[in-house]
Write a protein that holds these residues in place. Structure first.
Motif, mmCIF file in Angstrom:
data_model
loop_
_atom_site.group_PDB
_atom_site.id
_atom_site.type_symbol
_atom_site.label_atom_id
_atom_site.label_comp_id
_atom_site.label_asym_id
_atom_site.label_seq_id
_atom_site.Cartn_x
_atom_site.Cartn_y
_atom_site.Cartn_z
ATOM 1 N N ARG A 122 -7.075 3.897 -1.080
ATOM 2 C CA ARG A 122 -8.073 3.724 -0.025
ATOM 3 C C ARG A 122 -8.198 2.254 0.361
ATOM 4 N NH1 ARG A 122 -13.753 5.249 -1.982
ATOM 5 N NH2 ARG A 122 -12.681 7.230 -2.346
ATOM 6 N N ALA A 123 -8.164 1.359 -0.642
ATOM 7 C CA ALA A 123 -8.296 -0.070 -0.375
ATOM 8 C C ALA A 123 -7.118 -0.583 0.446
ATOM 9 C CB ALA A 123 -8.408 -0.844 -1.688
ATOM 10 N N ILE A 124 -5.925 -0.116 0.131
ATOM 11 C CA ILE A 124 -4.740 -0.536 0.892
ATOM 12 C C ILE A 124 -4.864 -0.120 2.345
ATOM 13 C CG2 ILE A 124 -2.289 0.008 1.215
ATOM 14 C CD1 ILE A 124 -1.888 -0.125 -1.730
ATOM 15 N N ILE A 125 -5.384 1.067 2.582
ATOM 16 C CA ILE A 125 -5.458 1.598 3.946
ATOM 17 C C ILE A 125 -6.534 0.893 4.769
ATOM 18 C CG2 ILE A 125 -5.997 3.659 5.308
ATOM 19 C CD1 ILE A 125 -4.759 5.313 3.036
ATOM 20 N N ILE A 126 -7.700 0.635 4.155
ATOM 21 C CA ILE A 126 -8.829 0.140 4.948
ATOM 22 C C ILE A 126 -8.953 -1.379 4.969
ATOM 23 C CG2 ILE A 126 -10.115 2.247 4.449
ATOM 24 C CD1 ILE A 126 -11.877 0.603 2.550
ATOM 25 N N SER A 127 -8.297 -2.098 4.048
ATOM 26 C CA SER A 127 -8.448 -3.555 4.035
ATOM 27 C C SER A 127 -7.799 -4.144 5.289
ATOM 28 C CB SER A 127 -7.832 -4.161 2.774
ATOM 29 O OG SER A 127 -6.454 -3.870 2.706
ATOM 30 N N PRO A 128 -8.526 -4.955 6.062
ATOM 31 C CA PRO A 128 -7.988 -5.490 7.317
ATOM 32 C C PRO A 128 -6.911 -6.553 7.116
ATOM 33 C CG PRO A 128 -10.153 -6.433 6.878
ATOM 34 C CD PRO A 128 -9.912 -5.383 5.820
ATOM 35 N N ALA A 129 -6.915 -7.221 5.972
ATOM 36 C CA ALA A 129 -5.928 -8.268 5.692
ATOM 37 C C ALA A 129 -5.093 -7.869 4.486
ATOM 38 C CB ALA A 129 -6.627 -9.607 5.441
ATOM 39 N N TYR A 156 3.557 2.603 2.357
ATOM 40 C CA TYR A 156 2.987 2.256 3.651
ATOM 41 C C TYR A 156 3.656 1.034 4.290
ATOM 42 C CZ TYR A 156 -0.730 5.520 2.381
ATOM 43 O OH TYR A 156 -1.436 6.640 2.017
ATOM 44 N N GLN A 157 4.691 0.503 3.624
ATOM 45 C CA GLN A 157 5.418 -0.662 4.134
ATOM 46 C C GLN A 157 4.462 -1.840 4.371
ATOM 47 O OE1 GLN A 157 7.640 0.682 7.560
ATOM 48 N NE2 GLN A 157 9.127 1.788 6.312
ATOM 49 N N MET A 158 3.697 -2.157 3.327
ATOM 50 C CA MET A 158 2.728 -3.245 3.379
ATOM 51 C C MET A 158 2.995 -4.230 2.251
ATOM 52 S SD MET A 158 -0.818 -1.208 4.245
ATOM 53 C CE MET A 158 -1.064 -0.372 5.806
ATOM 54 N N LYS A 159 2.243 -5.321 2.250
ATOM 55 C CA LYS A 159 2.324 -6.330 1.197
ATOM 56 C C LYS A 159 0.917 -6.741 0.770
ATOM 57 C CE LYS A 159 6.856 -8.226 2.387
ATOM 58 N NZ LYS A 159 7.631 -9.463 2.726
ATOM 59 N N LYS A 160 0.090 -5.752 0.509
ATOM 60 C CA LYS A 160 -1.287 -6.006 0.087
ATOM 61 C C LYS A 160 -1.309 -6.496 -1.361
ATOM 62 C CE LYS A 160 -3.050 -4.424 3.976
ATOM 63 N NZ LYS A 160 -4.014 -3.319 4.060
ATOM 64 N N TYR A 161 -2.352 -7.266 -1.704
ATOM 65 C CA TYR A 161 -2.507 -7.750 -3.073
ATOM 66 C C TYR A 161 -3.997 -7.881 -3.382
ATOM 67 C CZ TYR A 161 -3.307 -12.256 -0.767
ATOM 68 O OH TYR A 161 -3.805 -13.252 0.035
ATOM 69 N N ILE A 203 -6.804 -7.784 -0.736
ATOM 70 C CA ILE A 203 -7.781 -6.726 -1.000
ATOM 71 C C ILE A 203 -8.954 -7.347 -1.740
ATOM 72 C CG2 ILE A 203 -8.208 -4.533 -2.162
ATOM 73 C CD1 ILE A 203 -5.263 -3.884 -1.853
ATOM 74 N N LYS A 204 -10.086 -7.446 -1.062
ATOM 75 C CA LYS A 204 -11.273 -8.077 -1.628
ATOM 76 C C LYS A 204 -12.190 -7.029 -2.267
ATOM 77 C CE LYS A 204 -11.111 -11.841 1.749
ATOM 78 N NZ LYS A 204 -11.855 -12.597 2.772
ATOM 79 N N PRO A 205 -13.167 -7.468 -3.068
ATOM 80 C CA PRO A 205 -14.060 -6.510 -3.736
ATOM 81 C C PRO A 205 -14.737 -5.535 -2.790
ATOM 82 C CG PRO A 205 -14.335 -8.669 -4.703
ATOM 83 C CD PRO A 205 -13.409 -8.856 -3.538
ATOM 84 N N GLU A 206 -15.127 -6.013 -1.610
ATOM 85 C CA GLU A 206 -15.813 -5.118 -0.674
ATOM 86 C C GLU A 206 -14.895 -4.053 -0.100
ATOM 87 O OE1 GLU A 206 -15.320 -9.161 1.528
ATOM 88 O OE2 GLU A 206 -15.719 -8.417 -0.502
ATOM 89 N N ASN A 207 -13.578 -4.226 -0.249
ATOM 90 C CA ASN A 207 -12.625 -3.218 0.214
ATOM 91 C C ASN A 207 -12.420 -2.104 -0.800
ATOM 92 O OD1 ASN A 207 -10.725 -6.050 1.299
ATOM 93 N ND2 ASN A 207 -12.074 -4.810 2.591
ATOM 94 N N LEU A 208 -12.888 -2.294 -2.038
ATOM 95 C CA LEU A 208 -12.635 -1.311 -3.086
ATOM 96 C C LEU A 208 -13.599 -0.133 -3.034
ATOM 97 C CD1 LEU A 208 -11.858 -3.709 -6.083
ATOM 98 C CD2 LEU A 208 -10.237 -2.347 -4.766
#
Length: 210
Positions: A107-114, A75-80, A117-122
């Motif tokens: 799913r967390a990578i797609i929906i996390s706004p920042a 997805y060309q992102m840098k989520k963590y 990746i926080k617990p509520e994004n999982l």
């Protein structure tokens, strides 16, 4: 290592290996008469038992980080993951095993706004074992829970700090994919990053051998 075609008169030489997988207890099914005994013994040449993910806790975080790296590239992102997210991943029972873990991470990578990746994004929900999600803001200065629960003493503080540092270094390398960017985002020089990472990897290897 040969077969006879239906209607054939000559055997055909083959060179194959058959791998069969199931989540059923075939021995019990043979006793109950619900699985052919001759087929069971044909298949059971070299059985391999793979425990469910909940029984392999040490595999959860490495698998999650591996999925995170691949999906970041996709997805060309840098989520963590934040620390609390990684703790939640580790404590969850994973009834759907590795497939569920991969789906949760994607799913967390797609929906996390920042990027974090926080617990509520999982969006992890366990009907059998309720999981309490503590948000990062709950640890603010004005919160009653300003500090996390104390560990069971005595502990080796140096060892615990090294584990935390190694976790951050591993996660940074998984996210950024190279030493220079990973070191920069951790406030380290590339040489220091490489030296410490190699040191911790050697310690982990030695502890696993013992």
């Amino acid at each position: 290592q040969e077969i006879m075609r239906v209607g054939g008169t000559k055997p055909v030489k083959i060179n194959v290996r058959i791998i069969a997988a199931t989540n059923r207890n075939l021995e019990e099914m043979v006793k109950d008469g619900t699985f052919r005994e001759d087929l069971y013994y044909r298949l059971t040449v070299f059985p391999i038992s793979i425990p469910p993910l909940r029984m392999r806790k040490k595999d959860i975080i490495p698998l999650a980080l591996s999925f995170l790296k691949k999906l970041n590239q996709k997805y060309q992102m840098k989520k963590y993951f934040t620390d609390l997210s990684m703790q939640l991943l580790h404590e969850y029972d994973w009834p759907g095993n590795i497939r569920e873990l991969k789906n949760i991470v994607e799913r967390a990578i797609i929906i996390s706004p920042a990027d974090a990746i926080k617990p509520e994004n999982l969006h992890i929900h366990s009907p059998n074992k309720p999981i309490v999600i503590i948000k990062e803001k709950d640890f603010g200065e004005n919160s009653k829970n300003s500090l996390p629960p104390l560990p069971d003493f005595p502990i080796n503080l140096k060892h615990e700090l090294e584990k935390i540092e190694y976790t951050y270094m591993t996660q940074a390398y998984e996210v950024f994919g190279n030493v220079r960017d990973a070191a920069k985002n951790l406030g380290l020089t590339p040489s220091t990053f490489v030296r410490k990472r190699k040191q911790y990897q050697q310690k982990n290897a030695e502890s696993e051998r013992t």
